[in-house]
Design a protein around this motif. Structure first.
Motif, PDB file in Angstrom:
ATOM      1  N   UNK A 364     134.364  20.599  37.478  1.00  0.00           N
ATOM      2  CA  UNK A 364     132.992  20.476  37.948  1.00  0.00           C
ATOM      3  C   UNK A 364     132.408  21.817  38.372  1.00  0.00           C
ATOM      4  N   UNK A 365     133.235  22.705  38.909  1.00  0.00           N
ATOM      5  CA  UNK A 365     132.729  23.953  39.485  1.00  0.00           C
ATOM      6  C   UNK A 365     132.077  24.835  38.422  1.00  0.00           C
ATOM      7  N   UNK A 366     132.729  25.039  37.295  1.00  0.00           N
ATOM      8  CA  UNK A 366     132.175  25.891  36.240  1.00  0.00           C
ATOM      9  C   UNK A 366     130.879  25.291  35.706  1.00  0.00           C
ATOM     10  N   UNK A 367     130.868  23.996  35.527  1.00  0.00           N
ATOM     11  CA  UNK A 367     129.650  23.327  35.026  1.00  0.00           C
ATOM     12  C   UNK A 367     128.506  23.477  36.007  1.00  0.00           C
ATOM     13  N   UNK A 368     128.809  23.328  37.346  1.00  0.00           N
ATOM     14  CA  UNK A 368     127.727  23.480  38.333  1.00  0.00           C
ATOM     15  C   UNK A 368     127.139  24.860  38.340  1.00  0.00           C
ATOM     16  N   UNK A 369     127.969  25.911  38.141  1.00  0.00           N
ATOM     17  CA  UNK A 369     127.470  27.292  38.119  1.00  0.00           C
ATOM     18  C   UNK A 369     126.485  27.487  36.961  1.00  0.00           C
ATOM     19  N   UNK A 370     126.849  26.991  35.792  1.00  0.00           N
ATOM     20  CA  UNK A 370     125.972  27.162  34.630  1.00  0.00           C
ATOM     21  C   UNK A 370     124.678  26.367  34.785  1.00  0.00           C
TER      22      UNK A 370
END
Length: 558
Positions: A364-370
């Motif tokens: 989830x973290x990488x997706x939230x950053x993008x």
């Protein structure tokens, strides 16, 4: 402060025979001028002039609503994940830490002060772990690998040799550390204490820390209520008994790494699977819109480069003069670059979100950053279209005018700020929790600059050391006085001065550049007509009202 007029200083290609410039083809010049005017027009003006539909504007508006909706849907789902992890961490602390009050003590969970308390806490962790199935109200269980439970690992780290009891004898310490570990199977919990009694005989004078690690499984069923497939988690729990200070206080800390994975052999009835398909279709449509936006903006950049080449060739062939760098930068629209970057990030984020929705990936973290960064850039990009209206573009023009001096001012003020940061850390760190680390000092000083938390910062200094207490007063008073009354006031003054200058230009007219003279057809001012002294020189103060600028960018400097 008055703004000095900056005009393009054309670079001469040939210094001789300027009076023999090549005759200009009127038709070619008018076509080039019309194309340049059209390029710098707003979408509404382009529609009125050539009936060209503003596709980029329509796509940007549609993209704003779709990306924002996508972010909201993902954020609501992400909130469930965050709350699930936080509540599991709190549950594990209450399960495995004896005497845990529900509130952490500073940067650790709980502390003990006697040998018996250390033994009791250690045995309590292992006993609770062995009875997990009967104690936990949540769907937590032992993690398995190849059909076998993963064991609980206990490692104690000690000095190889040491006699540090307070006495008149010299201390005998071997600073090299040795680590001894023991693996315990949950199924053999009844006999572990008798079979490994020697391992739990702790030499506290040599003991540095004890680390207990184990893995548990869990499943987040909250997503089922929002019609999505659930996530399965593996919690790698670590409990540390920290005795590294040998101060008589052993600090217990519990933390875990939650690794999400696809649930195996799951079967869910209802609307979860159907809702997932709808979300995947929506994400796919977002990707199509973002790709369309990126293609249109890339096309505009290519068109701008071609127009710049035509304009440069025209000036070079007819007037033996190059287009200056400032005018060249007018063709490089940074907003288009910002939109393209946001589109790329939105496409990547949407793909990751689709993978998460389909449970092929669970990061989830990488997706939230993008997704978060792309949404930020999309909303910032809206300012470009507001900039076409004279009453709304004050912010953009003020930022452009003030930015160079603000950056130079921040570099100078930053040196003073860093000096106070290092000084506060080394002198006040041992006496105040807000000055214990460099990052905390910087955050504390930034709060003080903005007038936040002042009294508590002063009050928390204890008068145990009179010299340090007096230094803290001089340090804080000088920093607050310097940065609030001088640095911050000058910072605001720079921006205010730029704002007043822009307001004046909007009334009296902006300084003209050679590109703007060409667009307005002023041949006596562009480009010097092959003889010095004829027409408007580069340093002359010609201005043009904003209403006749045909949306050309206004350029100026302080």
């Amino acid at each position: 402060m008055e703004m000095s007029d900056r005009y393009c200083q054309g670079t001469r290609v040939e210094a001789s025979s300027l009076s023999t410039s090549i005759a200009t083809d009127p038709m070619t010049e008018e076509i080039l001028r019309d194309d340049l005017r059209f390029y710098f027009m707003s979408p509404c003006e382009k529609y009125k002039t050539r009936r060209q539909l503003p596709w980029k504007l329509a796509v940007q508006i549609l993209k704003i609503f779709m990306i924002t909706l996508q972010l909201i849907l993902f954020g609501l789902n992400n909130q469930l994940v965050v709350s699930y992890k936080e509540e599991n961490l709190l549950a594990f602390k209450n399960l495995f830490l004896k005497g845990y009050s529900g509130v952490d003590e500073d940067d650790y969970s709980i502390s003990v002060y006697t040998k018996q308390s250390v033994y009791d806490s250690l045995h309590y962790v292992i006993d609770q772990y062995s009875q997990l199935r009967n104690l936990s109200v949540g769907p937590a269980s032992y993690a398995e690998e190849n059909g076998e439970f993963l064991p609980l690992i206990i490692c104690k780290k000690s000095y190889k040799r040491g006699s540090v009891e307070p006495s008149e004898e010299p201390y005998d310490i071997d600073a090299e550390l040795e680590t001894d570990c023991l693996a315990l199977d949950p199924e053999s919990s009844k006999t572990w204490r008798m079979n490994n009694a020697s391992f739990f005989e702790l030499d506290f004078y040599r003991l540095v820390d004890i680390e207990i690690t184990f893995a548990l499984k869990g499943i987040n069923l909250q997503t089922v209520r929002s019609h999505e497939l659930p996530d399965c988690y593996t919690f790698f729990v670590k409990i540390v008994f920290d005795n590294s200070c040998h101060s008589g206080k052993v600090k217990l800390t519990l933390d875990f790494d939650a690794v999400s994975s696809v649930c195996k052999n799951w079967k869910i009835s209802g609307t979860a699977q159907k809702s997932t398909h709808y979300l995947l279709i929506f994400d796919g449509f977002v990707i199509i819109v973002c790709l369309s936006s990126a293609v249109l903006c890339t096309r505009s950049i290519i068109l701008a480069v071609r127009l710049l080449q035509r304009f440069s060739s025209f000036c070079l062939e007819n007037y033996n003069q190059k287009v200056c760098e400032d005018d060249q930068r007018e063709f490089l629209n940074c907003w288009y670059i910002l939109v393209i970057i946001s589109d790329v990030m939105a496409v990547i984020g949407s793909i990751l979100k689709m993978e998460i929705q389909a449970k092929s990936m669970t990061n989830y973290d990488v997706c939230s950053i993008f997704l978060g960064t792309s949404t930020l850039m999309v909303w910032v990009g809206v300012i470009r279209y507001l900039g076409y209206f004279e009453k709304y573009n004050v912010l953009i023009l003020t930022m452009r005018a003030a930015l160079p001096k603000v950056l130079r001012f921040c570099c100078c003020a930053g040196m003073i700020y860093l000096g106070y940061t290092f000084c506060g850390w080394i002198v006040l760190g041992p006496y105040h929790e807000k000055f214990e680390g460099l990052s905390r000092v910087a955050e504390c000083l930034f709060s003080l600059v903005n007038g936040d938390d002042m009294f508590s910062t002063f009050a928390e200094f204890e008068q145990k050391n009179t010299m340090v207490w007096l230094f803290s007063r001089a340090y804080l008073y000088s920093f607050i006085s310097l940065f609030i009354y001088m640095v911050l006031s000058l910072f605001i003054a720079l921006i205010t001065d730029a704002y007043e200058t822009i307001k004046g230009y909007q009334t009296t007219g902006f300084p003209m550049t050679e590109l703007q003279r060409f667009l307005l057809g002023q041949k006596e001012g562009f480009p010097l007509q092959g003889q010095e002294g004829v027409g408007a020189e580069c340093g002359e103060a010609e201005t043009v009202h904003a209403s006749v600028m045909l949306c050309c960018c206004k350029r100026y400097s302080i």
